[in-house]
Design a protein around this motif. Structure first.
Motif: not given
Ligand code: SF4
Ligand code: B12
Length: 446
Positions: A222-229, A263-266
């Motif tokens: 649910p987050y949108k970090c700029t460097f993340c795919s 997961d991206a984030n558990t």
């Molecule tokens: S997986 Fe981690 S780095 Fe990627 S958008 Fe989500 S919180 Fe950000």
């Protein structure tokens, strides 16, 4: 219909390791260990066909004398003589996927070559003009199955909606929208890990005597970090599995005492996690769990961390990213640096080993490295990782800096190589990052 699914080898490109001081080399990541969950899911979708899955990462770990990729692929083709060859592709392994397809086409032009995975999803057009016949983006086990059935029946592939075909005029999308597929919930496919029996002994992390496997509880972020795919792969959506399907899966993998949630984030949906860990305790599932948890979640919700620790959580991978609030907010991390500090305290209170990761931007000079080293030293964790802030194709960061990219060799897009002009000389930049790996619990600071 014979199907061969191939997991390509890792990219060996690692400039951090190459330029690091000798005493730091032992701590720097050389490889990530784990099963190819995406390919296992694809295998599950066509399990009524003659499917072979080959993990070349596992093979090179098991038998270091395994011949180079082109020879290995030829041997596999001779052994299995497949009608269809599927390869999973992330950016740093793109060139290997193309090599695999090339060898297959030379061996037998009638083999249908199919690319899928993260890079096929985010950079579909990169496959134009390559030896991949078909590219299938997204979570697509059902579409892969449609392709297999079309090939079996001799039906034109153009009749399968939602796929890309390499044609003389380019990589063209077939007509019609892809059928919907609820990959995490109603349509969840349990990976058939029996395909991995040959390499199970290689799926051991660190000094663990036990093999580990990956299980995902959710897809996307649910987050949108700029460097993340990861969030771009799922177009910003987040999909949660059901508690009971997870319990069934966890109960079916006795051979894996260590489970890493992929997961991206558990910890996103707290009610879900509470219920999952109630059920894990109720069912007496005793495993060592490894999870990715954001620092702000741990810092602000220590109770849930306490509960997970009681249920078997032993290792957490935490993206610290930076020690500067202005950098964190530039990355859209939505979590200030003090969350990192508090998270470390919460994890340590619960005897959880922390793997904290920092990303280093290309414009770091001597002073920045010194400041990061001081911060990391003050906030030591058992194991810290320091990698390069990399413009992965398909990310916001890539769009922001694409004109500044100087190295387009995808094999270097694995976070261990700078692909942009660095402020410090190139070798020194990587050496400085290499030195940072010495900063961890129990070791002297640089
Ligand atoms: S997986 Fe981690 S780095 Fe990627 S958008 Fe989500 S919180 Fe950000
Ligand atoms: C499991 C995993 C691994 C495993 C297995 C990967 C493998 N193929 O061997 C291991 C541990 C080996 C691994 C290694 C690496 N990984 Co990894 N990994 C993941 C992780 C945690 C989960 C992926 C996953 O299983 N998702 C669930 C499955 C079901 O989804 P999926 O893979 O997308 O598969 C579906 C579709 O894509 C499609 N599909 C997939 N393959 C195929 C093939 C065909 C033929 C078809 C038709 C469809 C298809 O269908 C699948 C089912 O629906 C992700 C992060 C994340 N949370 O997403 C990072 C991630 C994919 N990894 C990443 C990276 C960078 C790496 C490394 C390069 C890290 C490193 N620095 O070394 C290494 C590569 C090898 C190495 N150097 O050791 C990046 C990729 C970034 C990018 N743009 O390329 C990610 C996104 C993490 C991140 N922080 O950014 N990884």
């Amino acid at each position: 219909m014979k199907i061969l699914l191939l997991n390509p080898p890792r990219s060996p490109e690692n400039n951090i390791l190459r330029f690091a001081p000798e005493n730091a080399k032992q701590f720097i990541h050389k490889k990530l260990i784990g099963p190819p969950l995406g390919l296992l899911t694809i295998a599950a979708a066509v399990k009524d066909f003659d499917v072979t899955l080959f993990d070349s990462k596992g093979e090179y770990d098991l038998e270091p004398a395994t011949p180079p990729l082109d020879v290995l692929v030829l041997q596999l083709l001779e052994r299995y003589n497949p009608d269809i060859l599927g390869v999973t592709v992330i950016t740093s392994e793109f060139d290997y996927a193309l090599e695999i397809f090339r060898v297959a086409k030379q061996f037998n032009p009638l083999i249908l070559t199919v690319a899928g995975g993260l890079h096929a999803t985010l950079c579909t057009q990169d496959f134009a003009g390559t030896a991949a016949d078909v590219v299938i983006p997204g979570q697509c086990p059902h579409i892969f199955r449609d392709v297999v059935i079309a090939k079996e029946k001799g039906v034109k592939l153009a009749s399968v909606p939602g796929i890309y075909l390499n044609e003389k005029s380019g990589l063209n999308k077939t007509h019609g929208a892809a059928r919907a597929w609820d990959a995490a919930n109603a349509d969840y496919l349990m990976p058939d890990r029996r395909h991995l029996d040959r390499w199970i002994s290689t799926y051991k992390v660190g000094k663990s005597p036990f093999p580990s496997t990956y299980v995902f509880t959710s897809l996307g972020c649910p987050y949108k970090c700029t460097f993340c795919s990861i969030w771009t792969q799922f177009r910003g959506k987040y999909y949660q599995r059901t508690v009971e399907s997870l319990i069934t899966e966890l109960k079916s993998i006795d051979e894996y005492p260590v489970v890493r949630f992929a997961d991206a984030n558990t910890v996103v949906d707290h009610d879900f996690m509470n219920l999952l860990f109630d059920r894990i305790v109720e069912e007496r599932i005793q495993k060592t769990f490894v999870m990715d948890i954001r620092a702000d979640i741990a810092a602000r919700h220590p109770k849930i961390i306490e509960k997970l620790a009681k249920g078997g959580l032993k290792v957490v991978i935490c993206g610290f990213e930076s020690f500067r609030d202005e950098e964190l907010s530039k990355y859209h991390k939505e979590s200030p640096a003090f969350d990192n500090e508090e998270a470390i305290r919460v994890f340590e209170r619960n005897d959880i080993m922390v793997r904290g990761n920092y990303v280093v931007p290309n414009d770091y000079g001597k002073e920045d490295f010194k400041a990061l080293a001081e911060y990391a030293d003050k906030n030591r964790v058992v194991y810290a990782g320091y990698t390069v802030l990399t413009p992965m194709p398909g990310t916001v960061f890539y769009q922001q800096v694409k004109e500044e990219i100087t190295d387009h060799d995808y094999k270097k897009y694995n976070f261990f190589n700078s692909v942009m002009q660095t402020k410090l000389p190139h070798d020194q930049f990587h050496e400085e990052i290499g030195k940072l790996w010495l900063i961890k619990k129990g070791k002297d600071v640089i």
